[in-house]
Design a protein around this motif. Structure first.
Motif, PDB file in Angstrom:
ATOM      1  N   LYS A 104       0.831  -1.337  -0.057  1.00  0.00           N
ATOM      2  CA  LYS A 104       0.017   0.158   0.089  1.00  0.00           C
ATOM      3  C   LYS A 104       0.804   1.199   0.108  1.00  0.00           C
ATOM      4  N   MET A 105       1.968   1.106   0.098  1.00  0.00           N
ATOM      5  CA  MET A 105       3.127   2.439   0.524  1.00  0.00           C
ATOM      6  C   MET A 105       3.617   3.009  -0.806  1.00  0.00           C
ATOM      7  N   THR A 106       3.663   4.360  -0.874  1.00  0.00           N
ATOM      8  CA  THR A 106       4.252   4.996  -1.930  1.00  0.00           C
ATOM      9  C   THR A 106       5.661   5.063  -1.521  1.00  0.00           C
ATOM     10  N   LEU A 107       6.499   5.514  -2.424  1.00  0.00           N
ATOM     11  CA  LEU A 107       8.036   5.709  -2.397  1.00  0.00           C
ATOM     12  C   LEU A 107       8.191   6.747  -1.187  1.00  0.00           C
ATOM     13  N   GLU A 108       7.496   7.769  -1.063  1.00  0.00           N
ATOM     14  CA  GLU A 108       7.401   8.919  -0.183  1.00  0.00           C
ATOM     15  C   GLU A 108       7.382   8.370   1.254  1.00  0.00           C
ATOM     16  N   GLU A 109       6.416   7.303   1.309  1.00  0.00           N
ATOM     17  CA  GLU A 109       6.073   6.739   2.649  1.00  0.00           C
ATOM     18  C   GLU A 109       7.382   5.767   2.943  1.00  0.00           C
ATOM     19  N   LYS A 110       7.709   4.920   2.178  1.00  0.00           N
ATOM     20  CA  LYS A 110       8.814   4.052   2.440  1.00  0.00           C
ATOM     21  C   LYS A 110      10.294   4.712   2.897  1.00  0.00           C
ATOM     22  N   VAL A 111      10.335   5.961   2.051  1.00  0.00           N
ATOM     23  CA  VAL A 111      11.663   6.713   2.292  1.00  0.00           C
ATOM     24  C   VAL A 111      11.590   7.218   3.685  1.00  0.00           C
ATOM     25  N   GLY A 112      10.350   7.657   3.888  1.00  0.00           N
ATOM     26  CA  GLY A 112      10.067   8.366   5.349  1.00  0.00           C
ATOM     27  C   GLY A 112      10.416   7.226   6.548  1.00  0.00           C
ATOM     28  N   GLN A 113      10.079   6.090   6.235  1.00  0.00           N
ATOM     29  CA  GLN A 113      10.410   4.781   7.158  1.00  0.00           C
ATOM     30  C   GLN A 113      11.705   4.754   7.305  1.00  0.00           C
ATOM     31  N   MET A 114      12.597   4.996   6.435  1.00  0.00           N
ATOM     32  CA  MET A 114      13.931   5.042   6.584  1.00  0.00           C
ATOM     33  C   MET A 114      14.645   6.233   7.300  1.00  0.00           C
ATOM     34  N   THR A 115      13.895   7.083   7.888  1.00  0.00           N
ATOM     35  CA  THR A 115      14.481   8.523   8.187  1.00  0.00           C
ATOM     36  C   THR A 115      14.314   8.678   9.420  1.00  0.00           C
ATOM     37  N   GLN A 116      15.258   9.132  10.407  1.00  0.00           N
ATOM     38  CA  GLN A 116      15.190   9.386  11.793  1.00  0.00           C
ATOM     39  C   GLN A 116      15.986  10.498  11.928  1.00  0.00           C
ATOM     40  N   PRO A 117      15.393  11.700  12.281  1.00  0.00           N
ATOM     41  CA  PRO A 117      15.906  12.927  12.549  1.00  0.00           C
ATOM     42  C   PRO A 117      15.992  12.859  14.135  1.00  0.00           C
ATOM     43  N   ASP A 118      16.761  14.083  14.786  1.00  0.00           N
ATOM     44  CA  ASP A 118      16.687  14.409  16.110  1.00  0.00           C
ATOM     45  C   ASP A 118      15.625  15.186  16.231  1.00  0.00           C
ATOM     46  N   GLN A 119      14.908  14.833  17.513  1.00  0.00           N
ATOM     47  CA  GLN A 119      13.667  15.627  17.636  1.00  0.00           C
ATOM     48  C   GLN A 119      14.013  17.077  17.780  1.00  0.00           C
ATOM     49  N   GLU A 120      15.199  17.235  18.181  1.00  0.00           N
ATOM     50  CA  GLU A 120      15.714  18.820  18.580  1.00  0.00           C
ATOM     51  C   GLU A 120      15.764  19.551  17.215  1.00  0.00           C
ATOM     52  N   ALA A 121      16.217  18.668  16.135  1.00  0.00           N
ATOM     53  CA  ALA A 121      16.431  19.312  14.949  1.00  0.00           C
ATOM     54  C   ALA A 121      15.124  19.442  14.043  1.00  0.00           C
ATOM     55  N   LEU A 122      13.974  19.007  14.365  1.00  0.00           N
ATOM     56  CA  LEU A 122      12.859  19.016  13.665  1.00  0.00           C
ATOM     57  C   LEU A 122      12.549  20.711  13.064  1.00  0.00           C
ATOM     58  N   LYS A 123      12.368  20.725  11.900  1.00  0.00           N
ATOM     59  CA  LYS A 123      12.403  22.284  11.643  1.00  0.00           C
ATOM     60  C   LYS A 123      10.742  22.485  11.713  1.00  0.00           C
ATOM     61  N   ASP A 124      10.161  21.609  11.429  1.00  0.00           N
ATOM     62  CA  ASP A 124       8.454  21.871  11.949  1.00  0.00           C
ATOM     63  C   ASP A 124       8.137  20.353  12.170  1.00  0.00           C
ATOM     64  N   GLU A 125       7.130  20.418  13.445  1.00  0.00           N
ATOM     65  CA  GLU A 125       6.722  19.268  13.839  1.00  0.00           C
ATOM     66  C   GLU A 125       5.736  18.408  12.841  1.00  0.00           C
ATOM     67  N   SER A 126       5.118  19.286  12.059  1.00  0.00           N
ATOM     68  CA  SER A 126       4.189  18.682  11.151  1.00  0.00           C
ATOM     69  C   SER A 126       5.264  17.731   9.897  1.00  0.00           C
ATOM     70  N   ASP A 127       6.447  17.841   9.881  1.00  0.00           N
ATOM     71  CA  ASP A 127       7.258  16.895   8.836  1.00  0.00           C
ATOM     72  C   ASP A 127       7.163  15.514   9.576  1.00  0.00           C
ATOM     73  N   ILE A 128       6.806  15.326  10.668  1.00  0.00           N
ATOM     74  CA  ILE A 128       6.485  13.863  10.898  1.00  0.00           C
ATOM     75  C   ILE A 128       5.374  13.281  10.124  1.00  0.00           C
ATOM     76  N   GLU A 129       4.377  14.110   9.880  1.00  0.00           N
ATOM     77  CA  GLU A 129       3.305  13.773   8.954  1.00  0.00           C
ATOM     78  C   GLU A 129       3.643  13.880   7.694  1.00  0.00           C
ATOM     79  N   SER A 130       4.132  15.174   7.345  1.00  0.00           N
ATOM     80  CA  SER A 130       4.197  15.445   5.835  1.00  0.00           C
ATOM     81  C   SER A 130       5.287  14.533   5.112  1.00  0.00           C
ATOM     82  N   LEU A 131       6.253  13.856   5.869  1.00  0.00           N
ATOM     83  CA  LEU A 131       7.295  13.031   5.358  1.00  0.00           C
ATOM     84  C   LEU A 131       7.148  11.842   5.788  1.00  0.00           C
ATOM     85  N   PHE A 132       6.193  11.318   6.663  1.00  0.00           N
ATOM     86  CA  PHE A 132       5.984  10.046   7.087  1.00  0.00           C
ATOM     87  C   PHE A 132       7.024   9.422   7.648  1.00  0.00           C
ATOM     88  N   LEU A 133       7.630  10.228   8.571  1.00  0.00           N
ATOM     89  CA  LEU A 133       8.840   9.735   9.274  1.00  0.00           C
ATOM     90  C   LEU A 133       8.511   8.359  10.131  1.00  0.00           C
TER      91      LEU A 133
END
Length: 617
Positions: free
Chosen positions: A49-78
């Motif tokens: 069911k996953m798109t390429l964007e959702e797959k790449v998001g699963q492979m991504t781990q930022p530091d919470q302190e470095a989040l530029k916008d908390e909504s990136d968790i949703e928009s990038l499918f982290l």
């Protein structure tokens, strides 16, 4: 493990905790972990069911302190976030603040199209050491001296419960390094310079963290690290201008690499460790994070590792200056999730482009996401009938007296008695006066070491709770015994006995590398001043590795290596007063001089004390 649906989360956690503690205490044999690949049917259904964007998001781990916008968790499918060594909630380091932080981010992830929960990572290396009020256990070098896998498993189980109290499900531990040069600033993160000890205690740590079933709400996902050879780097090959050993090059042949540095991975993977972290360091000039031989051929192929590989903090940046090329090299070599911290948006963009350009095959992306989802299914994170928010009922036992008693016992068992002339130890609680000295006698920060509240640790009252050695001695003596103190050892005249607590100040990776292991001049002076009073002198050394102690050892009537014992200083006083007789055995060879370094496992040098040495009363 299945629970009736009528159970509340609190009831589930109570049952789970009881079941796992029974296992740890020896009432049941360790269960063989369920293969992660057994979840592949469920994984494939989601992957389809996953798109390429959702797959790449699963492979991504930022530091919470470095989040530029908390909504990136949703928009990038982290798929994950972490808190690095000093990445704390803005509201502070309290239990409540950490729990609120986790819940805030998890709620965002659950709003995504497929509602795949975050897996949150933290460095809980000797307890939930980022959080004020947590129980801080002895560092691994001390646990290595216990030679007690049941104790290490119990410590890991308590750590798991305290971490899960904040909602966090993943720790970057255990470290199964086998340090061969104690000048390395991460020596204390290793159990021993002997791979046999590391194999046994690393396995025990995984059993304790993850328990017999990863779906248990109190299980904490383990991460065996740093794969591979991090403790074998050649002096002078480390970070230029910063560290002579850290993140350097391990220059050994493959049989030596396997014999010394692979052993801890054999047992931790067999015990079910769900993640592995490659080292910053290199093997014969090739970065571990760029090595297909190490990550794909040996780890995933030969060893049959079915979980996922997570990079170290910005580690792929070091592969090559071309960031996009570095991503290509590391992902194709077998990296599954990347700890990108601040550059996460750039990483997501570049990885998607690499796939579209055919430089990273979709099969490699699907393999990485399959491995990540296997772990999430195994942990129950994909269970729609189960809350993924923190269970705040666990706050009741956070930092509890029962948990602190486990730590106190660990301190007792970790201490190594190196000298005891004229039966100076154990001390009597009824003597007229005990004079205490040394900069580490009344400093909880120095007692805990690095990776405590701050990444590098900090001297002073770091408000973790607990008891300093000075306070522990004061509490242990009889009512009529006077306890006096001076940092420099002065004023000891007339005392019955003196106790000098000396050693290192806190440090962690990079900053902890040293060219010489000599004691501080102030430590030597404090012992000399105490000895000048003409009284028996007990020296207690707090350190993350053996130091050059010849002059001080000669002046001491008794000498105890206490390592970095953590918050429970009563464990030290228990041994000093004989409430617990010393049982610890050195986990590293102890040098006579800097000129003997590096020693390593197979040393034939005339050392001061051999690995395994330890006196009794």
């Amino acid at each position: 493990m299945q629970y009736p649906k009528l159970f509340s989360i609190a009831a589930i956690c109570t049952v789970a905790a009881s079941a796992v503690f029974i296992s740890v205490l020896g009432a049941a044999a360790p269960a063989k972990p369920k293969p992660l690949s057994s979840y592949d049917p469920q994984v494939k259904a989601v992957l389809a069911k996953m798109t390429l964007e959702e797959k790449v998001g699963q492979m991504t781990q930022p530091d919470q302190e470095a989040l530029k916008d908390e909504s990136d968790i949703e928009s990038l499918f982290l798929g994950s976030v972490l808190s690095g060594g000093s990445s704390d909630p803005k509201e502070g380091n309290s239990l409540e603040a950490w729990t609120n932080l986790y819940d805030k981010y998890q709620k965002r992830a659950l709003k995504t199209r497929l509602a795949i929960p975050l897996i949150y990572g933290v460095d809980a290396l000797h307890g939930h050491n980022n959080v004020i009020g947590a129980v801080v256990f002895p560092q691994n070098i001390g646990l290595g001296c216990t030679r007690n896998p049941a104790l290490v498993e119990k410590i890991a189980r308590v750590t798991a419960e305290e971490v899960r109290a904040t909602g966090i499900q993943w720790t970057f531990a255990p470290c199964v390094t086998v340090p061969q040069d104690i000048r390395w600033g991460r020596t204390y993160e290793g159990f021993s310079d002997d791979p046999k000890v590391v194999k046994e205690l690393g396995e025990a740590a995984v059993r304790g963290l993850q328990g017999p079933d990863l779906s248990n709400p109190l299980s904490l996902l383990a991460c065996a690290k740093h794969y591979i050879g991090d403790g074998g780097t050649t002096f002078g090959t480390g970070m230029a201008g910063k560290s002579p050993l850290d993140q350097g090059d391990t220059r050994v042949d493959e049989p030596t690499l396997r014999r010394l540095h692979l052993q801890g991975y054999l047992t931790t993977i067999a015990a079910g460790a769900g993640t592995v972290m490659p080292s910053y360091s290199s093997w014969n000039g090739v970065k571990c994070s760029a090595s297909k031989q190490l990550m794909t051929d040996i780890l995933k192929g030969e060893l049959g590792f079915q979980g996922f590989i997570i990079s170290d903090y910005n580690a792929i940046d070091q592969i090559t200056p071309d960031y996009k090329k570095a991503i290509e090299i590391s992902i194709n070599a077998g990296m599954d999730m990347v700890m990108v911290t601040e550059r996460y948006r750039e990483y997501v963009k570049d990885l998607k482009e690499l796939v579209k350009e055919g430089r990273v095959p979709m099969s490699r992306i699907d393999d990485a996401v399959t491995r990540i989802l296997r772990v999430k299914f195994a942990m129950g994170l994909m269970d729609k009938n189960r809350s993924q928010l923190a269970d705040r009922n666990l706050h009741k036992t956070f930092g509890s007296a029962e948990h602190r008693m486990v730590a106190r016992d660990a301190v007792r068992q970790s201490l190594v008695l190196l000298k005891n002339e004229k039966k100076t130890l154990p001390l009597k609680k009824t003597v007229a006066r005990i004079h205490i000295a040394g900069k580490n006698a009344d400093d909880i920060g120095n007692q805990c070491g690095g990776w405590t509240i701050d990444w590098q640790g900090k001297s002073g009252n770091i408000t973790t709770g607990g008891t300093t050695i000075r306070a522990a001695i004061q509490a242990a003596v009889a009512k009529g015994t006077q306890v006096t103190y001076s940092a420099d050892g002065s004023g000891a005249q007339g005392a019955t006995v003196g106790v000098v607590v000396i050693g290192e100040k806190p440090y962690a990776e990079m900053m902890g590398d040293r060219k010489t292991l000599a004691l501080d001049a102030a430590d030597v002076a404090a012992v000399k001043n105490m000895k000048a009073a003409g009284i028996p002198v007990v020296v207690v050394l707090l350190s993350g590795r053996p130091l050059i102690i010849n002059d001080v050892l000669a002046q001491a009537d008794a000498f105890v290596a206490a390592w970095l014992p953590g918050t429970e200083g009563q464990g030290v006083s228990d041994v000093l007063f004989g409430d617990y007789k010393p049982t610890g055995k050195l986990a590293f060879a102890w040098p006579r001089s800097d000129e003997q370094l590096p020693l390593g496992t197979a040393t034939t040098a005339d050392v001061l004390f051999k690995n395994g040495f330890g006196l009794k009363y």
